[in-house]
Every structure is written in structure tokens, then in C-alpha cells.
Design an enzyme around this catalytic site. Structure first.
Site, PDB file in Angstrom:
ATOM      1  N   ALA A  65      43.405  38.417  36.771  1.00 46.12           N
ATOM      2  CA  ALA A  65      44.084  37.120  36.707  1.00 46.12           C
ATOM      3  C   ALA A  65      43.401  36.165  37.691  1.00 46.12           C
ATOM      4  O   ALA A  65      42.755  36.597  38.648  1.00 46.12           O
ATOM      5  CB  ALA A  65      45.555  37.306  37.057  1.00 46.12           C
ATOM      6  N   GLY A 110      44.333  42.256  36.351  1.00 46.89           N
ATOM      7  CA  GLY A 110      44.537  41.925  34.933  1.00 46.89           C
ATOM      8  C   GLY A 110      43.402  42.409  34.046  1.00 46.89           C
ATOM      9  O   GLY A 110      43.603  42.659  32.859  1.00 46.89           O
ATOM     10  N   GLU A 113      44.227  45.896  33.435  1.00 42.33           N
ATOM     11  CA  GLU A 113      45.397  45.914  32.538  1.00 42.33           C
ATOM     12  C   GLU A 113      45.001  45.582  31.103  1.00 42.33           C
ATOM     13  O   GLU A 113      45.556  46.126  30.150  1.00 42.33           O
ATOM     14  CB  GLU A 113      46.464  44.944  33.061  1.00 42.33           C
ATOM     15  CG  GLU A 113      47.133  45.482  34.325  1.00 42.33           C
ATOM     16  CD  GLU A 113      47.903  44.432  35.103  1.00 42.33           C
ATOM     17  OE1 GLU A 113      47.370  43.308  35.275  1.00 42.33           O
ATOM     18  OE2 GLU A 113      49.033  44.723  35.534  1.00 42.33           O
TER      19      GLU A 113
HETATM   20  N1  COA Z   1      40.092  34.971  40.051  1.00 46.59           N
HETATM   21  C1  COA Z   1      39.383  33.856  40.224  1.00 46.59           C
HETATM   22  N2  COA Z   1      38.119  33.838  40.628  1.00 46.59           N
HETATM   23  C2  COA Z   1      37.532  35.023  40.845  1.00 46.59           C
HETATM   24  C3  COA Z   1      38.200  36.240  40.678  1.00 46.59           C
HETATM   25  C4  COA Z   1      39.539  36.181  40.247  1.00 46.59           C
HETATM   26  N3  COA Z   1      40.270  37.278  40.011  1.00 46.59           N
HETATM   27  N4  COA Z   1      37.373  37.247  40.992  1.00 46.59           N
HETATM   28  C5  COA Z   1      36.209  36.689  41.319  1.00 46.59           C
HETATM   29  N5  COA Z   1      36.314  35.336  41.247  1.00 46.59           N
HETATM   30  C6  COA Z   1      35.262  34.344  41.534  1.00 46.59           C
HETATM   31  C7  COA Z   1      34.994  34.190  43.003  1.00 46.59           C
HETATM   32  O1  COA Z   1      35.923  33.320  43.595  1.00 46.59           O
HETATM   33  C8  COA Z   1      33.601  33.633  42.970  1.00 46.59           C
HETATM   34  O2  COA Z   1      33.670  32.245  42.639  1.00 46.59           O
HETATM   35  P1  COA Z   1      32.750  31.169  43.426  1.00 46.59           P
HETATM   36  O3  COA Z   1      31.328  31.676  43.225  1.00 46.59           O
HETATM   37  O4  COA Z   1      33.026  29.886  42.735  1.00 46.59           O
HETATM   38  O5  COA Z   1      33.170  31.236  44.835  1.00 46.59           O
HETATM   39  C9  COA Z   1      32.959  34.357  41.804  1.00 46.59           C
HETATM   40  O6  COA Z   1      34.038  34.789  40.984  1.00 46.59           O
HETATM   41  C10 COA Z   1      32.147  35.567  42.208  1.00 46.59           C
HETATM   42  O7  COA Z   1      32.992  36.410  42.968  1.00 46.59           O
HETATM   43  P2  COA Z   1      32.581  36.989  44.402  1.00 46.59           P
HETATM   44  O8  COA Z   1      33.846  37.408  45.085  1.00 46.59           O
HETATM   45  O9  COA Z   1      31.703  36.021  45.121  1.00 46.59           O
HETATM   46  O10 COA Z   1      31.720  38.253  43.973  1.00 46.59           O
HETATM   47  P3  COA Z   1      31.475  39.584  44.815  1.00 46.59           P
HETATM   48  O11 COA Z   1      30.418  40.325  44.095  1.00 46.59           O
HETATM   49  O12 COA Z   1      31.274  39.287  46.241  1.00 46.59           O
HETATM   50  O13 COA Z   1      32.868  40.417  44.699  1.00 46.59           O
HETATM   51  C11 COA Z   1      34.779  41.319  43.550  1.00 46.59           C
HETATM   52  C12 COA Z   1      33.303  40.901  43.462  1.00 46.59           C
HETATM   53  C13 COA Z   1      35.263  41.679  42.139  1.00 46.59           C
HETATM   54  C14 COA Z   1      34.931  42.547  44.455  1.00 46.59           C
HETATM   55  C15 COA Z   1      35.611  40.170  44.113  1.00 46.59           C
HETATM   56  O14 COA Z   1      35.300  38.975  43.394  1.00 46.59           O
HETATM   57  C16 COA Z   1      37.091  40.369  44.019  1.00 46.59           C
HETATM   58  O15 COA Z   1      37.655  41.131  44.778  1.00 46.59           O
HETATM   59  N6  COA Z   1      37.778  39.654  43.087  1.00 46.59           N
HETATM   60  C17 COA Z   1      39.188  39.707  42.947  1.00 46.59           C
HETATM   61  C18 COA Z   1      39.633  40.963  42.243  1.00 46.59           C
HETATM   62  C19 COA Z   1      41.151  41.050  42.208  1.00 46.59           C
HETATM   63  O16 COA Z   1      41.824  41.164  43.222  1.00 46.59           O
HETATM   64  N7  COA Z   1      41.724  40.949  40.994  1.00 46.59           N
HETATM   65  C20 COA Z   1      43.114  41.075  40.785  1.00 46.59           C
HETATM   66  C21 COA Z   1      43.748  39.770  40.624  1.00 46.59           C
HETATM   67  S1  COA Z   1      45.500  39.963  40.399  1.00 46.59           S
END
Ligand code: COA
Length: 253
Positions: A65, A110, A113
Site C-alpha cells: 500500500a 499489500g 497480500e
Molecule cells: N509506498 C509508497 N512508496 C514506496 C513504497 C510504498 N509502500 N515502497 C517504496 N516506495 C518508494 C520509495 O519511497 C522510493 O520513492 P522515491 O525514490 O521517490 O523516494 C522508491 O519507492 C524506492 O524505494 P526505496 O525505499 O528507495 O528502495 P530501497 O531499495 O532502498 O528499499 C524497500 C526497498 C522495499 C525495502 C523499501 O522501499 C520499503 O521498505 N518499502 C516499504 C515496504 C512496506 O512497508 N510495505 C508495506 C506497506 S503497508
């Protein structure tokens, strides 16, 4: 209306849906979810037989999400967002055609999910699955607590949900969270080859079997078995069943 975030490609009776928001790791914002609803509504009626869902780019199936959006909303908006997630995932689960998740990287929150609502999950070796919601102060909200529990059991579901840890493809395979690990470069072609093995069979019988397994997860054994008896009998009213059985008998006589 042409979808902005979901790319839909038909290959015979297979439909490949690619979540195309790689710059945000295919995070599922409201627009993506609304696009899913209209595409799934069409798939309910068309002649396609198997659906494959994957993510664009090399990094993510879907990182879940949209956290940027969620950081700005309160309970009432959150409820609408949860209902939207449930609407999409329930449609996938209830679709009378198999849906394969081709998990090509992160499948978190999500995103995981979404995979759980699919019937079959194939993962690339770089896949990372998990329910990290508690790390940002929420519980899973798009069916994670319920479908994960039913797929891998309560102890493993609680482990993943309480810790928010990400697991790799191998651990997911051992847990029964994914069906098979497939190298990235073959993930879509092997998913399509698998889909073709399903398509060879009676789609009516496959659809009814999907419904029976899904209903059986929530029913007691007696109810599930009764439903099976009536569904099995119903198969005998199909012309295709008659033709397939006759062909078998003729070939073997
Ligand atoms: N929602 C919105 N944006 C997201 C996202 C999410 N769930 N997951 C990643 N992004 C975005 C980041 O903000 C970033 O955007 P930006 O470049 O404009 O700043 C881009 O995607 C790349 O993500 P980034 O975090 O820089 O990549 P990474 O390789 O360092 O890390 C993850 C990858 C997946 C570990 C990390 O993005 C993450 O933890 N995301 C959230 C996962 C999560 O908690 N999901 C559950 C949501 S309920």
C-alpha cells in the site's frame, strides 16, 4: 479508459497484468486499485482462462500500500482504502479462473497480500516477502492476517506479522507461501507454460474446483464435502464433460 498503471497483455487465453509503477516499487495507490477493479470486472466476462500478475522492473512485485498516501490520512480515509484493497483481493479470489502471482522481487504488505489472494505463487530467487505493517504502526489491512494464517498456519503467520521481517524465496518455499522458485529470466515464460497446462483442462471444472477449495478453507469438513458432491454432480450437466469422457473411452477401446 486506458489504464495508467496496469499494463494488460493478452497471449491467447492467458492475460498478463503488469503493475507498472516501478519508480515507487509498484506500490498500490488508489489509482492502481481502481484500475484493478475495472480490469477484473472485464476478466469476469471475457474468454480468458488464466491470469498472471507481476510487477514492472527487476526489483519489485509490489512494495505494498502507498505509504506516502497513508502518512496523510485518518481513520475514515483508511477505512475506504482498506475496503478498496479488500474489494480487489476478493475479486481475484472469487474470479472463476486461476490467478498466478509471478513474484519478481519485493512482495511486502499489500503486495504480499495481493499474492496471497492469488491461487498460485511463483517467486524469483530475489523475491522478498513479508508483512512489515507493524514497523509503520499498523496491522496488515488487506486480508494479511486472515489469508496468511490460512496458507501457512497461525504460528508462521504470527512470526511474520509480529516481527515484520522479510523472508527470501527459499524460506517462503519451505513455508508453503510460494509454490516454486523460478529464475527471473524465465518467470513469465514458465508461468505461461504452467498456465497452458491448466488451459488444456475443462475451464468449468477448474473454476468449480477453485471455488470448492476456497469455500472449504472456511467451512467444516462435512459442509465442504457436501458442496463437493453437488458441484461434482453439476459437472455432469456440461457438454464438455460428455465430450471429454467419450473421447477418453473411444481412445482406450
Ligand atoms: N509506498 C509508497 N512508496 C514506496 C513504497 C510504498 N509502500 N515502497 C517504496 N516506495 C518508494 C520509495 O519511497 C522510493 O520513492 P522515491 O525514490 O521517490 O523516494 C522508491 O519507492 C524506492 O524505494 P526505496 O525505499 O528507495 O528502495 P530501497 O531499495 O532502498 O528499499 C524497500 C526497498 C522495499 C525495502 C523499501 O522501499 C520499503 O521498505 N518499502 C516499504 C515496504 C512496506 O512497508 N510495505 C508495506 C506497506 S503497508
Amino acid at each position: 479508459m486506458t489504464p495508467k498503471y496496469l499494463q494488460v497483455e493478452k497471449d491467447g487465453e492467458i492475460v498478463l497484468i503488469t503493475i507498472n509503477r516501478p519508480e515507487k516499487l509498484n506500490a498500490l495507490n488508489l489509482e492502481v486499485m481502481n484500475e484493478f477493479i475495472s480490469i477484473l470486472d472485464n476478466l469476469e466476462k471475457d474468454s480468458s482462462k488464466v491470469i498472471i500478475i507481476t510487477g514492472a522492473g527487476q526489483k519489485a512485485f509490489s512494495a505494498g500500500a502507498d505509504i506516502e498516501y497513508m502518512s496523510k490520512i485518518g481513520s475514515s480515509e483508511a477505512e475506504k482504502y482498506a475496503l478498496k484493497g479488500h474489494e480487489v483481493l476478493n475479486k481475484i479470489e472469487k474470479l472463476e479462473k486461476p490467478v498466478i502471482a509471478a513474484i519478481n522481487g519485493y512482495a511486502l504488505g499489500g503486495g504480499c497480500e495481493l499474492g496471497l489472494a492469488c491461487d498460485i505463487r511463483f517467486a524469483s530467487p530475489n523475491a522478498q516477502l513479508g508483512q512489515p505493517e507493524v514497523t509503520i504502526g499498523i496491522c496488515p489491512g488487506w486480508g494479511g492476517t486472515q489469508r496468511l494464517l490460512r496458507i501457512i498456519g497461525p504460528a508462521r503467520a504470527k512470526d511474520l506479522i509480529f516481527t515484520g521481517r522479510k523472508i527470501g524465496a527459499e524460506e517462503a518455499l519451505v513455508m508453503g507461501l510460494v509454490n516454486k522458485i523460478i529464475p527471473n529470466e524465465n518467470l513469465i515464460s514458465e508461468s505461461k507454460a504452467y498456465a497452458k497446462n491448466i488451459i488444456k483442462n475443462s475451464s468449468f471444472a477448474v473454476g468449480i474446483s477453485k471455488m470448492l477449495v476456497n469455500k472449504g478453507m472456511d467451512a467444516n469438513l462435512d459442509t465442504g464435502l457436501k458442496l463437493e458432491i453437488y458441484s461434482w454432480s453439476l459437472c455432469f450437466s456440461s457438454k464438455e464433460r460428455e465430450e471429454r469422457m467419450r473421447a477418453f473411452v473411444e481412445k482406450n477401446n
